[in-house]
Write a protein that holds these residues in place. Structure first.
Motif, PDB file in Angstrom:
ATOM      1  N   ASN A   1      48.523  45.042  46.574  1.00 42.07           N
ATOM      2  CA  ASN A   1      48.154  46.181  45.730  1.00 42.07           C
ATOM      3  C   ASN A   1      49.334  46.504  44.807  1.00 42.07           C
TER       4      ASN A   1
ATOM      5  N   MET B   1      42.975  43.678  43.531  1.00 44.67           N
ATOM      6  CA  MET B   1      43.976  44.571  44.151  1.00 44.67           C
ATOM      7  C   MET B   1      43.306  45.693  44.942  1.00 44.67           C
TER       8      MET B   1
ATOM      9  N   THR C   1      44.125  48.895  38.130  1.00 41.44           N
ATOM     10  CA  THR C   1      43.183  49.337  39.178  1.00 41.44           C
ATOM     11  C   THR C   1      42.473  50.626  38.792  1.00 41.44           C
TER      12      THR C   1
ATOM     13  N   ASN D   1      41.086  43.108  48.599  1.00 37.86           N
ATOM     14  CA  ASN D   1      41.681  41.775  48.761  1.00 37.86           C
ATOM     15  C   ASN D   1      40.696  40.736  49.298  1.00 37.86           C
TER      16      ASN D   1
ATOM     17  N   ILE E   1      49.165  37.823  43.754  1.00 36.40           N
ATOM     18  CA  ILE E   1      48.143  38.341  44.678  1.00 36.40           C
ATOM     19  C   ILE E   1      47.797  37.278  45.717  1.00 36.40           C
TER      20      ILE E   1
END
Length: 500
Positions: free
Chosen positions: A73, A32, A100, A35, A62
Motif C-alpha cells: 500500500n 494497492m 488510491t 492486493n 507491488i
C-alpha cells in the motif's frame, strides 16, 4: 479521480502512441487497495507494459512486496521511492496515496489490466511497423527483400507471443524440440525417466516418472496407505532435487523437483512427523506417545536436522476452494519453483459456485477440471488423492476398479493416470479368527490365517488402471506399516544365491 501530474519527454511523440494513463493509474490504485487482485493480473501483465515508466516501477514494487507476503500500500511502498527522480517530478511519494483516491477502480481492475496490456501490444506493433517501413525504404544493393520479410515475421511473432501466458499454439518444430529434450532427459537419467521421479524404480519404469501437465489420481479405500505413498513420493522428489543441486547438476536436468503438498486432512506437523518417521526408521506410534529411547530420539532429531532445507512446502489450510488452491499454487510456483503439486485429498476441496454444495457430482467435476487446468497452466504434474466408494468392500476381490471412483466419472475422464493402492494384508488382518484356540476347527482356521498373513506381510500393489501415455498393469511394492514407508519390492525368489 484526482488529477494526475505526469511528465513526458516531448521527443517521444506520446500523442502518436496508443496509451491510457488513467487506466494505468486506476489499476495501480486498485492493486494497492486490494492486493488479492495481483494474482489475477500478474501472469499476463509485466512492468514494461506500462506506458508511463514510473507506473511500471510502482507495479514492479507491488509485485515484490506481495511476493514476500507483505501488504503493498502507499505506506509500505513509500521507502522504495524516496530517491526515485521520476516520483519526485510527480510530487514525491504522496503520489502513491493519490493513486488510491478512487475506490471505483476496484470494479474494473481486470478490464484496466487488459487494456494496459493491449495498448502495450499496439505500441510494439507500431514499432515493428516503423522498422518495416524504414527497412523497405532502403533500396541499397545489399538489401534482400525476402530476408526483410522473414525478419518482419519474426518480429510480429515475438509481439504475438508476449504477455507471459503459458501454453498457446506451438509449431510442430517447437513441440518436437520439447519431445526431444524429454527423451534426452530420460536417456541421460539411466532409469528411463523423463518426468519427476517417484523414488520407486518399478513405478518410474512403468510411467516414465510424473509427467509435466499431467493430472494423476491416487485412490484407495481408508487404511490402504494413500497419504503414506504420497508423502513418500513428495519426499523422494524433493530429496532428489536437493541432491542434484548439491552435485552441481543443471536444475533443468534434475529428476527431482521442489514439491507443494496441500494437506486438507492432516496438519503440517503431523505430515512432517510421518516423513521423519519414514526417513529415521523410528516407529510413528512411539513418536506420538513420547516413548522413544535415547537412541531413537537421536535418530529422529538427526533426520530432522538433515531435512531442514528440504524443498517440500506444506499448506495445511482446511476447507480450500479449488480457486484458492490454484491461487496458492501459482504463488508457490513463483516463489519456490514448484515442480510437483500433491493434494490430499480431492473430496475435501470445495467448488467455487454459489450452489456448489447442492450438486456434489457437478462440484467434483469442477474440482477435477480445475486440477487438470492447474497442471497445464503451471506445466507441472498434479497428483490428487481420492477416496473410493464403499462398493469395493462388498466384492470378494477388493482390488479397486475405475467404476469405484467416488461421485463423478469426470475424475476418470480428466485424469491422465489413475493409480489405486491395494494392500491384501489390511483385509487379511481384519479376518482374524475369533474363538477358543483349543477348538480344533478354530485352531485350523487360525493356522490358515497365519499363513495368509505371512504371504501378505508388507506386500502392496499399485494398480495402474488408466494411463494415457502407456500401458496399464500392476506394480508390486513393499509397505512397512510401522513407519508408513513404501519402497521397491524385492522378490526373494530373485535374490542371488549365497555362495557356499
Amino acid at each position: 479521480m484526482p488529477e494526475l501530474k505526469l511528465i513526458h519527454d516531448a521527443t517521444v511523440e506520446p500523442q502518436t502512441l496508443p496509451h491510457n494513463i488513467e487506466a494505468e493509474a486506476a489499476l495501480l490504485g486498485a492493486l494497492m487497495i486490494d492486493n488479492r487482485l495481483v494474482e489475477d493480473v500478474q501472469l499476463k501483465l509485466k512492468a514494461e507494459h506500462f506506458y508511463e515508466p514510473i507506473h511500471g516501477r510502482i507495479y514492479d514494487a507491488i509485485l515484490k512486496l506481495v511476493d514476500r507476503n507483505m501488504v503493498a500500500n502507499p505506506v509500505t511502498l513509500k521507502p522504495m521511492f524516496d530517491g526515485d527522480e521520476g516520483m519526485k517530478e510527480l510530487g514525491g511519494p504522496a503520489y502513491l496515496a493519490q493513486l488510491t483516491g478512487s475506490g471505483a477502480a476496484l470494479i474494473g481492475a481486470r478490464d484496466f489490466a487488459e487494456q494496459v496490456y493491449d495498448l502495450a501490444l499496439l505500441r510494439e506493433l507500431v514499432g515493428v511497423g516503423r522498422e518495416m517501413v524504414e527497412n523497405a525504404l532502403d533500396t541499397s544493393e545489399s538489401v534482400d527483400p525476402k530476408s526483410q520479410i522473414e525478419q518482419a515475421e519474426v518480429a510480429l511473432y515475438r509481439v504475438a507471443e508476449q504477455g507471459g501466458e503459458q501454453g498457446g499454439t506451438k509449431s510442430f518444430l517447437q513441440a518436437t524440440r520439447l519431445a526431444v529434450a524429454q527423451a534426452e532427459k530420460a536417456q541421460n537419467s539411466g532409469g528411463h525417466i523423463s518426468g519427476v521421479t517417484t523414488g520407486l524404480e518399478d513405478v518410474n519404469h512403468r510411467t516414465g516418472g510424473l509427467q509435466r501437465s499431467d493430472l494423476l489420481i491416487l485412490a484407495g479405500r481408508p487404511g490402504m496407505g494413500k497419504t503414506s505413498l504420497a508423502t513418500n513420493i513428495a519426499f523422494n522428489a524433493a530429496q532428489r532435487w536437493r541432491r542434484d543441486l548439491q552435485d552441481g547438476i543443471d536444475p533443468a536436468k534434475s529428476l527431482g523437483s521442489p514439491v507443494a503438498f496441500f494437506s486438507l486432512e492432516m496438519s503440517a506437523d503431523q505430515l512432517a512427523t510421518r516423513i521423519l518417521a519414514e526417513q529415521s526408521g523410528v516407529v510413528g506410534s512411539k513418536i506420538r506417545s513420547g516413548s522413544l529411547s535415547r537412541d531413537e530420539f537421536n535418530q529422529f532429531a538427526r533426520a530432522a536436522a538433515e531435512l531442514e532445507d528440504l524443498p517440500l512446502f506444506i499448506d495445511d489450510t482446511p476447507g480450500l476452494t479449488i480457486a484458492a488452491l490454484r491461487t496458492r499454487a501459482r504463488r508457490m510456483k513463483r516463489k519456490h519453483g514448484i515442480g510437483l503439486i500433491i493434494v490430499d485429498y480431492l473430496q475435501l476441496l470445495t467448488g467455487g459456485g454459489k450452489n456448489s454444495g447442492d450438486n456434489r457430482v457437478q462440484e467434483i467435476s469442477e474440482i477435477s477440471r480445475g486440477l487438470k487446468t492447474l497442471a497445464k497452466e503451471l506445466n507441472v504434474p498434479v497428483m490428487a488423492l481420492s477416496q473410493l466408494s464403499r462398493q469395493v468392500e462388498q466384492r470378494e476381490d477388493k482390488r479397486p476398479q475405475l467404476s469405484d471412483l467416488r461421485e463423478s466419472g469426470s475424475i476418470e475422464q480428466d485424469a491422465d493416470i489413475v493409480l489405486f493402492v491395494y494392500r491384501e494384508e489390511y483385509y487379511v488382518a481384519a479376518r482374524e479368527p475369533k474363538g477358543d484356540s483349543q477348538d480344533g476347527k478354530t485352531a485350523e482356521a487360525y493356522n490358515a490365517w497365519v499363513q495368509e498373513m505371512q504371504d501378505a506381510f508388507q506386500k502392496a500393489e499399485l494398480i495402474i488402471a488408466k494411463q494415457r501415455h502407456g500401458a496399464t498393469g500392476k506394480v508390486r511394492l513393499k509397505f512397512e506399516s510401522s513407519i508408513t514407508k513404501f519402497s521397491d519390492y524385492i522378490d526373494d525368489a530373485y535374490l542371488p544365491q549365497q555362495m557356499g
